[in-house]
Scaffold this motif. Structure first.
Motif, mmCIF file in Angstrom:
data_model
loop_
_atom_site.group_PDB
_atom_site.id
_atom_site.type_symbol
_atom_site.label_atom_id
_atom_site.label_comp_id
_atom_site.label_asym_id
_atom_site.label_seq_id
_atom_site.Cartn_x
_atom_site.Cartn_y
_atom_site.Cartn_z
ATOM 1 N N SER A 40 0.828 -1.206 0.000
ATOM 2 C CA SER A 40 0.000 0.000 0.000
ATOM 3 C C SER A 40 0.861 1.254 0.000
ATOM 4 O O SER A 40 1.909 1.305 0.646
ATOM 5 C CB SER A 40 -0.895 -0.001 1.240
ATOM 6 O OG SER A 40 -1.522 1.253 1.407
ATOM 7 N N ASP A 73 -4.492 -7.329 -5.006
ATOM 8 C CA ASP A 73 -4.401 -5.965 -4.491
ATOM 9 C C ASP A 73 -4.862 -5.853 -3.042
ATOM 10 O O ASP A 73 -5.209 -4.762 -2.576
ATOM 11 C CB ASP A 73 -5.198 -5.002 -5.379
ATOM 12 C CG ASP A 73 -6.685 -5.323 -5.435
ATOM 13 O OD1 ASP A 73 -7.101 -6.347 -4.849
ATOM 14 O OD2 ASP A 73 -7.429 -4.563 -6.073
ATOM 15 N N TYR A 74 -4.836 -6.962 -2.310
ATOM 16 C CA TYR A 74 -5.328 -6.972 -0.929
ATOM 17 C C TYR A 74 -4.695 -5.867 -0.082
ATOM 18 O O TYR A 74 -5.391 -5.079 0.566
ATOM 19 C CB TYR A 74 -5.069 -8.333 -0.285
ATOM 20 C CG TYR A 74 -5.360 -8.368 1.190
ATOM 21 C CD1 TYR A 74 -6.663 -8.454 1.658
ATOM 22 C CD2 TYR A 74 -4.325 -8.285 2.131
ATOM 23 C CE1 TYR A 74 -6.941 -8.463 3.017
ATOM 24 C CE2 TYR A 74 -4.595 -8.289 3.488
ATOM 25 C CZ TYR A 74 -5.900 -8.376 3.925
ATOM 26 O OH TYR A 74 -6.167 -8.374 5.273
ATOM 27 N N ASN A 77 -5.481 -2.162 -0.659
ATOM 28 C CA ASN A 77 -6.800 -1.702 -0.231
ATOM 29 C C ASN A 77 -6.962 -1.597 1.283
ATOM 30 O O ASN A 77 -8.056 -1.294 1.766
ATOM 31 C CB ASN A 77 -7.878 -2.644 -0.786
ATOM 32 C CG ASN A 77 -7.938 -2.604 -2.295
ATOM 33 O OD1 ASN A 77 -7.763 -1.553 -2.900
ATOM 34 N ND2 ASN A 77 -8.170 -3.750 -2.915
ATOM 35 N N GLN A 78 -5.879 -1.848 2.030
ATOM 36 C CA GLN A 78 -5.962 -1.779 3.486
ATOM 37 C C GLN A 78 -5.638 -0.376 3.995
ATOM 38 O O GLN A 78 -4.836 0.348 3.405
ATOM 39 C CB GLN A 78 -4.984 -2.779 4.120
ATOM 40 C CG GLN A 78 -5.229 -4.224 3.723
ATOM 41 C CD GLN A 78 -6.650 -4.670 3.987
ATOM 42 O OE1 GLN A 78 -7.105 -4.653 5.131
ATOM 43 N NE2 GLN A 78 -7.356 -5.080 2.945
#
Length: 209
Positions: A40, A73-74, A77-78
């Protein structure tokens, strides 16, 4: 039971070394596939030079023709306060609950973990498995031996050390610098990615695009 590799990095940009590393690790450790997990832009320890959208598109372009490579894309998106490798691996172990999950990283990160610099360090090393790639002449066995955190988790299954023929050092930083200074890094990254970067004028100035 299958085997899944989680390959986390900024991928800023993704390079041929990233691809070669993932392919070699998958081959040597008989992984069913490798997940490319871009970090991220909110992480405080990372400075990202282009937008998440551009990084994501570059990764997809780079891995499109390899059915053993998957983009996820985990972590992108955090929220910043939720981001920790421990939590990320907990997520993927739930998703792939019937498989063996490995975190792929460089020896430089092993040093950081051994020094307790990561969140939930003890839980991270005691509850997960790692494939660690040689970096910059770092003695990985010595790193483990010097760290109480690492050596007390070293049961012969936790750390899989790749120290033969997997230490290519061309970095994303080098490629960014080449673009910015008018150099020619064309053959250090996939051709489609090179063309995308040139067409979108990425890394060729200091402003984030």
């Amino acid at each position: 039971m299958g085997k899944v590799g989680i390959f986390g990095s900024s991928f800023d940009p993704i390079t041929n070394v990233h691809l070669w590393t993932a392919s070699t690790v998958a081959h040597r450790y008989k992984l069913d596939f490798v997940i490319f997990l871009p970090s991220s832009h909110q992480r405080p320890d990372k400075r990202i030079h282009i937008s998440d959208d551009h990084r994501w598109k570059l990764i997809r372009l780079a891995i499109n023709d390899n059915d053993k490579f998957v983009a996820n894309d985990y972590e992108m998106n955090q929220h910043a306060w939720d981001i920790a490798t421990y939590h990320t691996l907990e997520h993927f172990k739930k998703v792939y609950s019937d498989d063996e999950v490995f975190f792929i990283m460089g020896a430089d990160l092993l040093v950081d973990i051994g020094e307790g610099k990561w969140k939930k360090t003890k839980e991270l090393v005691h509850e997960n498995k790692f494939i660690v790639m040689a970096r910059n002449d770092i003695d990985m066995l010595a790193v483990i031996a010097r760290s109480p955190i690492l050596r007390n988790a070293d049961d012969g299954q936790t750390f899989h050390l790749v120290d033969k023929g997997l230490a290519m050092e061309t970095s994303s930083t080098f490629i960014r610098d080449e673009f910015q200074q008018g150099g020619e890094p064309r053959y250090l990254l996939p051709e489609k990615c090179y063309e995308y970067i040139k067409n979108n004028n990425l890394y060729q100035n200091r402003e984030k695009v």
